[in-house]
Scaffold this motif. Structure first.
Motif, PDB file in Angstrom:
ATOM      1  N   LEU A   4       0.845  -1.189   0.000  1.00 26.34           N
ATOM      2  CA  LEU A   4       0.000   0.000   0.000  1.00 26.34           C
ATOM      3  C   LEU A   4       0.882   1.241   0.000  1.00 26.34           C
ATOM      4  CD1 LEU A   4      -2.568  -1.028   2.760  1.00 26.34           C
ATOM      5  CD2 LEU A   4      -2.868  -1.179   0.292  1.00 26.34           C
ATOM      6  N   VAL A   5       0.518   2.199  -0.813  1.00 26.61           N
ATOM      7  CA  VAL A   5       1.280   3.446  -0.880  1.00 26.61           C
ATOM      8  C   VAL A   5       0.326   4.610  -0.728  1.00 26.61           C
ATOM      9  CG1 VAL A   5       2.788   4.900  -2.269  1.00 26.61           C
ATOM     10  CG2 VAL A   5       3.028   2.405  -2.373  1.00 26.61           C
ATOM     11  N   GLU A   6       0.561   5.408   0.315  1.00 26.46           N
ATOM     12  CA  GLU A   6      -0.220   6.620   0.516  1.00 26.46           C
ATOM     13  C   GLU A   6       0.494   7.804  -0.142  1.00 26.46           C
ATOM     14  OE1 GLU A   6      -0.490   4.408   4.590  1.00 26.46           O
ATOM     15  OE2 GLU A   6       1.053   4.924   3.131  1.00 26.46           O
ATOM     16  N   SER A   7      -0.284   8.764  -0.576  1.00 25.21           N
ATOM     17  CA  SER A   7       0.275   9.987  -1.138  1.00 25.21           C
ATOM     18  C   SER A   7      -0.722  11.119  -0.933  1.00 25.21           C
ATOM     19  CB  SER A   7       0.593   9.822  -2.624  1.00 25.21           C
ATOM     20  OG  SER A   7      -0.581   9.520  -3.352  1.00 25.21           O
ATOM     21  N   GLY A   8      -0.250  12.336  -1.157  1.00 22.21           N
ATOM     22  CA  GLY A   8      -1.137  13.490  -1.077  1.00 22.21           C
ATOM     23  C   GLY A   8      -1.008  14.321   0.178  1.00 22.21           C
ATOM     24  N   GLY A   9      -0.197  13.871   1.110  1.00 20.38           N
ATOM     25  CA  GLY A   9      -0.016  14.652   2.324  1.00 20.38           C
ATOM     26  C   GLY A   9       0.783  15.917   2.049  1.00 20.38           C
ATOM     27  N   GLY A  10       0.836  16.765   3.068  1.00 21.26           N
ATOM     28  CA  GLY A  10       1.589  17.997   2.919  1.00 21.26           C
ATOM     29  C   GLY A  10       1.225  18.997   3.985  1.00 21.26           C
ATOM     30  N   LEU A  11       1.638  20.228   3.755  1.00 23.58           N
ATOM     31  CA  LEU A  11       1.384  21.341   4.672  1.00 23.58           C
ATOM     32  C   LEU A  11       0.262  22.192   4.108  1.00 23.58           C
ATOM     33  CD1 LEU A  11       2.183  23.142   7.101  1.00 23.58           C
ATOM     34  CD2 LEU A  11       3.857  24.238   5.582  1.00 23.58           C
ATOM     35  N   VAL A  12      -0.715  22.481   4.947  1.00 24.34           N
ATOM     36  CA  VAL A  12      -1.858  23.281   4.507  1.00 24.34           C
ATOM     37  C   VAL A  12      -2.276  24.189   5.655  1.00 24.34           C
ATOM     38  CG1 VAL A  12      -3.549  21.540   5.216  1.00 24.34           C
ATOM     39  CG2 VAL A  12      -4.132  23.157   3.383  1.00 24.34           C
ATOM     40  N   GLN A  13      -2.850  25.312   5.319  1.00 19.31           N
ATOM     41  CA  GLN A  13      -3.346  26.216   6.353  1.00 19.31           C
ATOM     42  C   GLN A  13      -4.695  25.752   6.880  1.00 19.31           C
ATOM     43  OE1 GLN A  13      -3.342  30.188   4.628  1.00 19.31           O
ATOM     44  NE2 GLN A  13      -1.326  30.607   5.513  1.00 19.31           N
ATOM     45  N   ALA A  14      -4.986  26.140   8.085  1.00 22.05           N
ATOM     46  CA  ALA A  14      -6.282  25.817   8.675  1.00 22.05           C
ATOM     47  C   ALA A  14      -7.399  26.301   7.758  1.00 22.05           C
ATOM     48  CB  ALA A  14      -6.404  26.444  10.053  1.00 22.05           C
ATOM     49  N   GLY A  15      -8.411  25.455   7.605  1.00 25.29           N
ATOM     50  CA  GLY A  15      -9.509  25.755   6.705  1.00 25.29           C
ATOM     51  C   GLY A  15      -9.322  25.218   5.303  1.00 25.29           C
ATOM     52  N   GLY A  16      -8.120  24.763   5.020  1.00 22.41           N
ATOM     53  CA  GLY A  16      -7.811  24.253   3.693  1.00 22.41           C
ATOM     54  C   GLY A  16      -8.219  22.801   3.507  1.00 22.41           C
ATOM     55  N   SER A  17      -7.846  22.273   2.348  1.00 24.53           N
ATOM     56  CA  SER A  17      -8.221  20.903   1.980  1.00 24.53           C
ATOM     57  C   SER A  17      -7.023  20.146   1.431  1.00 24.53           C
ATOM     58  CB  SER A  17      -9.308  20.929   0.901  1.00 24.53           C
ATOM     59  OG  SER A  17     -10.481  21.547   1.365  1.00 24.53           O
ATOM     60  N   LEU A  18      -7.086  18.850   1.577  1.00 22.62           N
ATOM     61  CA  LEU A  18      -6.124  17.930   0.966  1.00 22.62           C
ATOM     62  C   LEU A  18      -6.866  16.675   0.550  1.00 22.62           C
ATOM     63  CD1 LEU A  18      -3.004  17.980   3.355  1.00 22.62           C
ATOM     64  CD2 LEU A  18      -3.078  18.824   1.006  1.00 22.62           C
ATOM     65  N   ARG A  19      -6.346  15.997  -0.459  1.00 25.10           N
ATOM     66  CA  ARG A  19      -6.881  14.693  -0.823  1.00 25.10           C
ATOM     67  C   ARG A  19      -5.753  13.670  -0.757  1.00 25.10           C
ATOM     68  NH1 ARG A  19      -9.695  12.253  -6.312  1.00 25.10           N
ATOM     69  NH2 ARG A  19      -7.533  12.329  -7.070  1.00 25.10           N
TER      70      ARG A  19
END
Length: 127
Positions: A4-19
């Motif tokens: 299994l390989v996860e991807s899409g993480g990172g740094l985001v500001q509060a209120g933002g979105s990530l997938r």
């Protein structure tokens, strides 16, 4: 063996979105439920969301209900976690895992119900 390989993480500001994405190989992916878990420093691993093998059932942890959405594309052997309205409390390493039972009739929220795990992807939400 399942990989299994996860991807899409990172740094985001509060209120933002990530997938986040979780891509699997080595198993008939479409026959197994998938869960997302997270672990913040100094805290126990927490169930975030799960999706049944068919994609017809989903289940969310209380802390993310209404903000996160889990989905899957069995043709791509991939499960997604759409995360909206992120807060600093969502900061953690996020892991996906596959159910140890084929075609389970319900979604498990205990990590003992999952056998293969990815390496994790870091999500950091700044205030």
């Amino acid at each position: 063996q399942v990989h299994l390989v996860e991807s899409g993480g990172g740094l985001v500001q509060a209120g933002g979105s990530l997938r986040l994405s979780c891509t699997a190989s080595g198993r008939t992916f479409s026959k197994y439920g998938v869960g997302w878990f997270r672990q913040a420093p100094g805290k126990e691993r927490e169930f975030v969301a799960g999706i049944s093998w068919s994609g017809e059932m989903t289940y969310y942890g209380d802390s993310v209900k209404g903000r996160f959405t889990i989905s899957r594309d069995n043709a791509k052997n991939t499960v997604y976690l759409q995360m909206n309205s992120l807060t600093p409390e969502d900061t953690a390493v996020y892991y996906c895992a596959t159910d140890r039972l084929e075609m389970r009739a319900y979604i498990g929220s205990s990590d003992s119900q999952y056998d293969y795990w990815g390496q994790g992807t870091q999500v950091t939400v700044s205030s």
